[in-house]
Design a protein around this motif. Structure first.
Motif, PDB file in Angstrom:
ATOM      1  N   TYR A 176       0.848  -1.196   0.000  1.00 36.74           N
ATOM      2  CA  TYR A 176       0.000   0.000   0.000  1.00 36.74           C
ATOM      3  C   TYR A 176       0.883   1.245   0.000  1.00 36.74           C
ATOM      4  O   TYR A 176       2.021   1.212   0.471  1.00 36.74           O
ATOM      5  CB  TYR A 176      -0.910   0.029   1.232  1.00 36.74           C
ATOM      6  N   MET A 177       0.317   2.359  -0.506  1.00 40.59           N
ATOM      7  CA  MET A 177       1.052   3.629  -0.498  1.00 40.59           C
ATOM      8  C   MET A 177       0.072   4.775  -0.254  1.00 40.59           C
ATOM      9  O   MET A 177      -1.042   4.777  -0.781  1.00 40.59           O
ATOM     10  CB  MET A 177       1.771   3.857  -1.823  1.00 40.59           C
ATOM     11  N   ARG A 184       4.506   7.218   2.095  1.00 39.75           N
ATOM     12  CA  ARG A 184       4.874   6.011   2.845  1.00 39.75           C
ATOM     13  C   ARG A 184       4.326   4.811   2.090  1.00 39.75           C
ATOM     14  O   ARG A 184       3.157   4.784   1.712  1.00 39.75           O
ATOM     15  CB  ARG A 184       4.298   6.043   4.257  1.00 39.75           C
ATOM     16  N   ALA A 185       5.180   3.813   1.880  1.00 38.19           N
ATOM     17  CA  ALA A 185       4.743   2.554   1.264  1.00 38.19           C
ATOM     18  C   ALA A 185       5.111   1.414   2.188  1.00 38.19           C
ATOM     19  O   ALA A 185       6.199   1.383   2.779  1.00 38.19           O
ATOM     20  CB  ALA A 185       5.410   2.364  -0.095  1.00 38.19           C
ATOM     21  N   ILE A 186       4.181   0.460   2.324  1.00 34.84           N
ATOM     22  CA  ILE A 186       4.392  -0.690   3.196  1.00 34.84           C
ATOM     23  C   ILE A 186       4.062  -1.958   2.426  1.00 34.84           C
ATOM     24  O   ILE A 186       3.268  -1.948   1.485  1.00 34.84           O
ATOM     25  CB  ILE A 186       3.497  -0.602   4.453  1.00 34.84           C
ATOM     26  N   ASN A 230       3.129  -5.096   6.598  1.00 37.40           N
ATOM     27  CA  ASN A 230       3.258  -3.793   7.266  1.00 37.40           C
ATOM     28  C   ASN A 230       4.714  -3.412   7.519  1.00 37.40           C
ATOM     29  O   ASN A 230       5.014  -2.609   8.400  1.00 37.40           O
ATOM     30  CB  ASN A 230       2.485  -3.756   8.585  1.00 37.40           C
ATOM     31  N   PRO A 245       7.830  -1.294   6.312  1.00 38.94           N
ATOM     32  CA  PRO A 245       8.023  -0.155   5.402  1.00 38.94           C
ATOM     33  C   PRO A 245       8.908  -0.519   4.203  1.00 38.94           C
ATOM     34  O   PRO A 245       9.946  -1.156   4.360  1.00 38.94           O
ATOM     35  CB  PRO A 245       8.701   0.887   6.295  1.00 38.94           C
ATOM     36  N   GLU A 297       9.555   5.420   3.327  1.00 42.07           N
ATOM     37  CA  GLU A 297       8.749   6.397   4.042  1.00 42.07           C
ATOM     38  C   GLU A 297       9.507   7.706   4.123  1.00 42.07           C
ATOM     39  O   GLU A 297      10.722   7.754   3.943  1.00 42.07           O
ATOM     40  CB  GLU A 297       8.360   5.903   5.439  1.00 42.07           C
ATOM     41  N   ALA A 353      -5.716   2.008   1.592  1.00 42.66           N
ATOM     42  CA  ALA A 353      -4.299   2.300   1.790  1.00 42.66           C
ATOM     43  C   ALA A 353      -4.107   3.427   2.800  1.00 42.66           C
ATOM     44  O   ALA A 353      -3.178   3.392   3.626  1.00 42.66           O
ATOM     45  CB  ALA A 353      -3.648   2.678   0.458  1.00 42.66           C
ATOM     46  N   CYS A 386      -1.803   2.690   5.948  1.00 45.43           N
ATOM     47  CA  CYS A 386      -0.483   3.338   6.009  1.00 45.43           C
ATOM     48  C   CYS A 386      -0.324   4.272   7.199  1.00 45.43           C
ATOM     49  O   CYS A 386       0.796   4.458   7.695  1.00 45.43           O
ATOM     50  CB  CYS A 386      -0.215   4.117   4.722  1.00 45.43           C
TER      51      CYS A 386
END
Length: 483
Positions: free
Chosen positions: A233-234, A251-253, A257, A259, A262, A304, A308
């Motif tokens: 997700y972003m 932030r993308a994970i 979850n 990272p 970020e 997302a 996030c």
């Protein structure tokens, strides 16, 4: 009119276009010799080329011009372009009045657009059933069965549009933003008009969430499994990790979850995001550079935004997020239908933020515009109703736009929508019959993302539904047309 011809053997199914979404697309499902789903694609088949269209225009015209690419989310493009042009104008931080006027407009846009998706487009499927007769599966059918929902649909959207008109002069294609700030503050008359109704809007958003939760709890297996899969997700998050729909860093994970990146500033997005072109769609396929094409795709939008962020900075929405995240049993929430639940929480957050801003005296301030030293390039990112929206411009020495790149929310979700379509096709396409129920399930999967195909490719056209079966050599062996 319906025209059905069926035969057996290798075939390709085409749904053209998908309905109750903004814009035009089609779905192709290719089967192998055994009748199993081999490939599923969500095509976006129209093209308008807005990035090319604005080249040569003066940079200060862009915030007004680019919002014409969409009548559903013009405010998002107005704000995205304005923030990018702030950078061009040499302004890194607009005045408090300017930022709060923009935020107020933004929350009004996200509120009304999410209301359109949930009440007008998605609720007929959720409240009446995926297989309900098509003549009933619409907002009128919902209003007949759930009169309260009809009231919420009309007045929550109306309130969001009133916020946009109060800040930008009109409900569609407003004129609030200029490079470096805004051209007006909020009048006392408009402030008091909005204050009068905002508490009721917050309550109706909460009521809608409670109704949706009752659907979820009565269809738990469907809600958890339909078109669902783990993904990355972003979204933007604020400096404190909280949800921020207007400003912040990327932030993308990953699905666990962890990272991926970020704290990424908007100007550096191209170091982290790559856009890929595929021959069968006018919509590009972005992915995370470090993970590559196969593993770097991700999802954006309300789901997302909730996954996030660490929290939401308004109390009712934050409590709702805590309950929502419990679905993930300590991890992220991956259910595709959870987009709707998340969308309603975002609506509550926006209504709360609107209420908060309406009691902030900065909105009546008179320090509206700042100036600075002109720069040749500007990038801005906001969280639009459908997710992360990137505006990137270059400007030449004559103040004319020399380059533009827009990565709209729907584009970011392109790969995810394709995967959802394939998952539904694998589960619900059996035998050799093309059923109305199958088509509805595919459209429900796409509709959860609230795609705006006009924004993604910028197109117009008509809306028939065509299903075509082809053999392995591409010969059409069956066609079904629904007007």
């Amino acid at each position: 009119m319906t025209d059905i011809e069926l035969s057996r053997g290798p075939r390709k199914i085409v749904i053209d276009p998908v309905t109750r979404v903004e814009g035009h697309g089609k779905v192709t499902i290719r089967l192998n010799e055994a009748g199993e789903v081999e490939q599923a694609r969500f095509h976006v088949v129209e093209f308008r080329g807005f990035e090319r269209f604005i080249q040569g225009r003066m940079y200060w015209e862009v915030p007004v011009i680019v919002q014409r690419l969409c009548g559903i989310c013009p405010v998002s493009h107005h704000l995205g372009a304005a923030k990018a042009m702030d950078v061009i104008a040499g302004v890194d931080q607009v005045t408090p009045t300017a930022e709060k006027m923009r935020r107020l407009m933004h929350y009004g846009q996200v509120l009304q657009s999410n209301a359109v998706n949930f009440f007008h487009l998605a609720s007929p499927d959720l409240l009446l059933g995926f297989d309900a007769p098509v003549e009933q599966r619409n907002i009128i059918g919902v209003m007949n069965a759930f009169p309260e929902v009809g009231k919420w649909a009309i007045f929550i959207r109306k309130f969001g549009q009133q916020v946009i008109a109060a800040t930008g002069g009109r409900r569609i294609h407003p004129r609030l933003c200029v490079p470096g700030g805004v051209n007006q503050n909020l009048s006392i008359e408009n402030r008091d008009m909005l204050r009068k109704d905002v508490d009721q809007i917050v309550q109706w958003c909460r009521d809608a969430l409670e109704l949706h939760k009752s659907f979820v709890h009565s269809h738990e297996a469907l809600h958890e499994n339909f078109a669902s899969f783990p993904s990355s997700y972003m979204s933007l998050v604020g400096a404190d990790g909280g949800m921020d729909l207007y400003d912040g860093t990327l932030r993308a994970i990953d699905a666990d979850n962890t990272p991926i990146f970020e704290g990424v500033q908007p100007a550096d997005y191209a170091d982290y995001i790559v856009e890929e072109v595929r021959s069968w769609s006018y919509m590009k396929f972005p992915h995370i550079r470090s993970l590559g094409r196969e593993h770097g795709w991700y999802r954006v939008g309300p789901l997302a935004q909730l996954n996030c962020c660490a929290f939401i900075g308004t109390p009712i929405a934050n409590a709702a997020r805590t309950e929502f995240m419990a679905q993930g049993r300590g991890g992220l929430v991956h259910s595709t239908l959870s987009y709707h639940w998340a969308r309603l929480i975002c609506m509550i957050h926006c209504a709360e933020k609107i209420r908060e801003l309406l009691f902030d005296d900065d909105l009546q301030g008179t320090d509206l515009v700042l100036t600075g030293t002109r720069r040749p390039e500007g990038v801005a990112i906001i969280e639009a109703p459908r997710g992360t929206l990137i505006h990137h411009y270059t400007v030449d020495d004559n103040d004319q736009v020399s380059g533009a790149n827009l990565i709209v929310s729907t584009t970011n979700n392109n790969e995810a929508m394709n995967r959802s379509v394939k998952q539904v096709a694998v589960e619900y396409l059996t035998g050799h019959e093309i059923t109305e129920g199958l088509l509805n399930h595919i459209e429900v999967a796409i509709r959860a993302y609230d795609p705006c195909l006009s924004c993604a490719t910028h197109a117009i056209g008509q809306m028939p539904l065509v299903v075509t079966l082809e053999d392995a050599d591409g010969a059409v062996i069956a066609t079904r047309v629904k007007q």
